[in-house]
Write a protein that holds these residues in place. Structure first.
Motif, mmCIF file in Angstrom:
data_model
loop_
_atom_site.group_PDB
_atom_site.id
_atom_site.type_symbol
_atom_site.label_atom_id
_atom_site.label_comp_id
_atom_site.label_asym_id
_atom_site.label_seq_id
_atom_site.Cartn_x
_atom_site.Cartn_y
_atom_site.Cartn_z
ATOM 1 N N GLY A 1 2.911 53.638 151.218
ATOM 2 C CA GLY A 1 2.253 54.424 152.143
ATOM 3 C C GLY A 1 2.673 55.970 151.311
ATOM 4 N N PRO A 2 2.707 56.981 152.271
ATOM 5 C CA PRO A 2 2.813 58.036 151.627
ATOM 6 C C PRO A 2 3.998 58.274 150.954
ATOM 7 N N ALA A 3 5.170 57.891 151.444
ATOM 8 C CA ALA A 3 6.370 57.977 150.693
ATOM 9 C C ALA A 3 6.434 57.094 149.480
ATOM 10 N N GLY A 4 5.907 56.070 149.219
ATOM 11 C CA GLY A 4 5.740 55.215 148.172
ATOM 12 C C GLY A 4 4.952 55.740 147.060
ATOM 13 N N MET A 5 3.762 56.367 147.523
ATOM 14 C CA MET A 5 2.817 57.095 146.709
ATOM 15 C C MET A 5 3.281 58.174 145.881
ATOM 16 N N ALA A 6 4.163 58.911 146.826
ATOM 17 C CA ALA A 6 4.712 60.289 146.282
ATOM 18 C C ALA A 6 5.832 59.844 145.416
ATOM 19 N N ALA A 7 6.604 58.782 145.758
ATOM 20 C CA ALA A 7 7.946 58.563 144.789
ATOM 21 C C ALA A 7 7.347 57.878 143.599
ATOM 22 N N ALA B 1 20.951 54.547 154.599
ATOM 23 C CA ALA B 1 20.960 55.158 152.986
ATOM 24 C C ALA B 1 21.019 56.891 153.523
ATOM 25 N N THR B 2 22.174 57.569 152.924
ATOM 26 C CA THR B 2 22.127 58.905 153.105
ATOM 27 C C THR B 2 21.215 59.662 152.297
ATOM 28 N N THR B 3 21.237 61.030 152.645
ATOM 29 C CA THR B 3 20.126 62.004 151.845
ATOM 30 C C THR B 3 21.151 63.138 151.302
ATOM 31 N N GLU B 4 22.234 62.797 150.951
ATOM 32 C CA GLU B 4 23.014 63.746 150.130
ATOM 33 C C GLU B 4 22.266 64.144 148.869
ATOM 34 N N PHE B 5 22.654 65.217 148.183
ATOM 35 C CA PHE B 5 22.051 65.830 147.090
ATOM 36 C C PHE B 5 22.225 64.645 146.029
ATOM 37 N N HIS B 6 23.499 64.356 145.841
ATOM 38 C CA HIS B 6 23.877 63.486 144.759
ATOM 39 C C HIS B 6 24.005 61.920 145.461
ATOM 40 N N ASP B 7 23.473 61.105 144.672
ATOM 41 C CA ASP B 7 23.465 59.517 145.147
ATOM 42 C C ASP B 7 22.661 59.378 146.475
ATOM 43 N N ILE C 1 6.168 62.223 152.656
ATOM 44 C CA ILE C 1 6.164 62.635 151.281
ATOM 45 C C ILE C 1 7.407 63.251 150.940
ATOM 46 N N ARG C 2 8.117 64.142 151.812
ATOM 47 C CA ARG C 2 9.419 64.569 151.329
ATOM 48 C C ARG C 2 10.497 63.510 150.871
ATOM 49 N N GLU C 3 10.323 62.602 151.576
ATOM 50 C CA GLU C 3 11.575 61.521 151.195
ATOM 51 C C GLU C 3 11.068 60.698 150.012
ATOM 52 N N GLY C 4 9.714 60.525 149.858
ATOM 53 C CA GLY C 4 9.593 59.880 148.653
ATOM 54 C C GLY C 4 9.677 60.896 147.333
ATOM 55 N N ARG C 5 9.395 62.107 147.715
ATOM 56 C CA ARG C 5 9.897 63.107 146.398
ATOM 57 C C ARG C 5 11.324 62.997 146.142
ATOM 58 N N GLN C 6 12.232 63.162 147.209
ATOM 59 C CA GLN C 6 13.789 63.209 147.102
ATOM 60 C C GLN C 6 14.099 62.074 146.522
ATOM 61 N N MET D 1 18.868 58.432 134.363
ATOM 62 C CA MET D 1 19.193 59.042 133.230
ATOM 63 C C MET D 1 20.406 59.835 133.176
ATOM 64 N N GLY D 2 21.018 60.111 134.347
ATOM 65 C CA GLY D 2 22.325 60.824 134.388
ATOM 66 C C GLY D 2 21.829 62.098 134.913
ATOM 67 N N PHE D 3 20.490 62.737 134.781
ATOM 68 C CA PHE D 3 20.194 63.967 135.235
ATOM 69 C C PHE D 3 18.734 63.970 135.755
ATOM 70 N N SER D 4 18.288 64.786 136.237
ATOM 71 C CA SER D 4 16.942 64.810 136.618
ATOM 72 C C SER D 4 16.066 66.359 136.835
ATOM 73 N N ASP D 5 14.922 66.434 136.187
ATOM 74 C CA ASP D 5 14.238 67.558 136.097
ATOM 75 C C ASP D 5 13.092 67.682 137.399
ATOM 76 N N LEU D 6 13.227 66.804 138.174
ATOM 77 C CA LEU D 6 12.107 66.554 139.041
ATOM 78 C C LEU D 6 12.714 67.342 140.234
ATOM 79 N N PRO D 7 11.569 68.121 140.971
ATOM 80 C CA PRO D 7 11.887 69.074 141.918
ATOM 81 C C PRO D 7 12.590 68.120 143.144
ATOM 82 N N ARG D 8 13.418 68.691 143.891
ATOM 83 C CA ARG D 8 13.827 68.083 145.021
ATOM 84 C C ARG D 8 13.178 68.602 146.285
#
Length: 488
Positions: free
Chosen positions: A152-158, A434-440, A466-471, A481-488
């Motif tokens: 769906g849109p979450a899976g496609m975005a992710a 599952a939480t939506t905290e910035f880390h983990d 879409i938002r949740e898939g991106r985040q 990778m230990g870090f990410s350059d993807l926009p949140r």
């Protein structure tokens, strides 16, 4: 932004609809998009309000004043660049999102909101027409393998975000085509499916491997959830084969109505009815399709899914369509000082309602009645909210004729056997915990297994998916990778 005197100078310009008699003959989209001149006027009304509440009202945080201003200036390509920076699929949201951004528009406090949704629609349609939407192939591959379960849109975005980060992504879908509820829940007259198909081709060019007809785990016995899978893979196997697994399968368990007569033929979930028509529209041959022509149809549930059943039933040629809503009829105008900038409580009339539908509010179904095995009607009663609970109003019972009853009362949870197969803990509503905290963020209790979209938050909007898939993609990337350059 826009024209300095635009908002007092110009009235809101609406997108048009093709005439009802014409559009009832087919399943194609019937919205008439904005011309360049009309879009310019729409953008001109953006009022440079200083604090653009529309940005936070939008779950993907579209940079709305900027693309409004660019459309006003007729700089369409840069408008697309701004829109594309926050939203993977504006052609989806520009068609089927209810536009919480417009509810949050500052102008909406005491006037009529800027037409943000139609501007978004205009931008992305022009971007596709002009060839601006291109694959973004990663320059470096990480060698990490990610499985995304549910397209769906979450899976496609992710999947798209993770592929752009350089990971080897496989998108799994139990049905025969990608899209989830976008494909088999949203009628084609609201969003034609070629919009999904061309995004799938873009994602494949970016490195996403798409596997349809693959069920991860098993559905419960007797489940009426749409499933055209030809292959089954165990959750254990998926965890062994991939470095990370992201569950985005949606909340597909429909809310049932367990009253006497529920077992009668002719009483169906909306998600038994709607997917069949979409498959027929795609050219598939179906035996025993649920059809509404010549029938008296009652749709139980007053939301968007119920509205979709209304529109589809009218296109089948139903003799009559009645839609039930348990709650009382909302006011035609919201109390803006009380609700702004949040989503307001008010009466909403969809294009499907305008095509022909009787709407009943504050009504409950007590029993389905039938002639032998077939439903012929239902017994109802009026209800009211009294003493802190919904109560029947004495003396208001009645019997209504019905040849087809469609249950469209929302969705309560994911298919629990899938979560159980992975050993994922569930919250109080039966969703993946599952939480939506910035880390983990979006991490479940199971190592390297994440969850996002309706499977995590419950039934929601395409823009939230879409938002949740991106985040979630960012969290998976950071985990790998230990870090990410993807926009949140």
């Amino acid at each position: 932004m826009g024209k300095v005197t635009g908002f007092p100078e110009f009235d809101r310009v609406e997108e048009g609809y093709k005439p009802v008699p014409e559009r009832l003959k087919h399943y194609k989209e019937f919205v008439v998009g904005l011309s360049d001149a009309e879009a310019k006027v729409r953008g001109a009304r953006c009022m440079d309000c200083g604090i653009p509440f529309c940005n936070s009202g939008c779950p993907v945080n579209n940079i709305i004043p900027d693309f409004n201003d660019l459309v006003y200036r007729q700089d369409w390509k840069n408008a697309f660049t701004v829109l594309d920076s926050t939203n993977n699929f504006p052609e989806f949201t520009g068609r089927i999102c209810p536009a919480p951004c417009e509810a949050a528009c500052t102008l909406n406090f005491n006037d009529v909101a800027v037409g943000i949704k139609s501007i978004e629609h205009a931008i992305i349609d022009r971007a596709w027409q002009n060839g601006w939407v291109e694959p973004r192939v990663p320059r470096i591959k990480t060698g990490k393998k990610v499985a995304v379960v549910g397209s769906g849109p979450a899976g496609m975005a992710a999947a798209q975000q993770l592929a752009r980060a350089g990971h080897d992504v496989t998108l799994f879908e139990k049905n025969d085509r990608v899209g989830g509820l976008l494909r088999y829940g949203i009628p084609d007259f609201k969003m034609e499916k070629h919009h999904i198909d061309r995004r799938v081709e873009q994602m494949k060019a970016e490195g996403v491997t798409v596997r349809t007809g693959v069920m991860i785990g098993e559905l419960p016995k007797g489940s009426k959830i749409t499933n055209w899978a030809k292959e089954t893979i165990s959750p254990k196997q998926l965890q062994e084969d991939f470095d990370a697994v992201l569950l985005t399968g949606g909340a597909e368990q429909s809310r049932d109505l367990p009253v006497p007569g529920r077992e009668l033929d002719g009483v169906h979930f909306a998600m038994e009815f709607l997917p069949q028509q979409n498959k027929v529209n795609a050219g598939d041959k179906l035996k025993g399709q649920i059809r509404a022509e010549g029938k008296h149809v009652i749709v139980i549930g007053g939301g968007d899914t119920g509205s979709d059943c209304v529109g589809t039933s009218n296109r089948h040629g139903a003799a009559s369509v009645v839609q039930f809503e348990l709650m009382p009829q909302p006011p035609e105008e919201e109390n803006k000082p009380l609700t702004w900038p949040y989503w307001p409580y008010k009466l909403r009339t969809s294009s499907s309602h305008e095509e022909g539908c009787e709407r009943e509010f504050a009504i409950a179904t007590k029993e389905f009645i039938g002639d032998g095995k077939k439903v012929t009607g239902l017994k109802t009663v009026r209800v009211e909210f009294k003493d802190g609970k919904m109560q029947e109003v004495p003396g208001t019972e009645q019997t209504l004729k019905a040849d087809l009853v469609l249950l469209a009362m929302g969705f309560v949870s994911p298919v629990n056997t899938i979560l159980e197969g992975f050993g994922v803990e569930k919250d109080a509503r039966g969703n993946a915990k599952a939480t939506t905290e910035f880390h983990d963020g979006y991490v479940t209790n199971v190592p390297k297994v994440f969850a996002a979209g309706d499977m995590r938050r419950g039934q929601s909007l395409v823009v939230w998916a879409i938002r949740e898939g991106r985040q979630a993609a960012r969290s998976v990337d950071e985990f790998l990778m230990g870090f990410s350059d993807l926009p949140r």
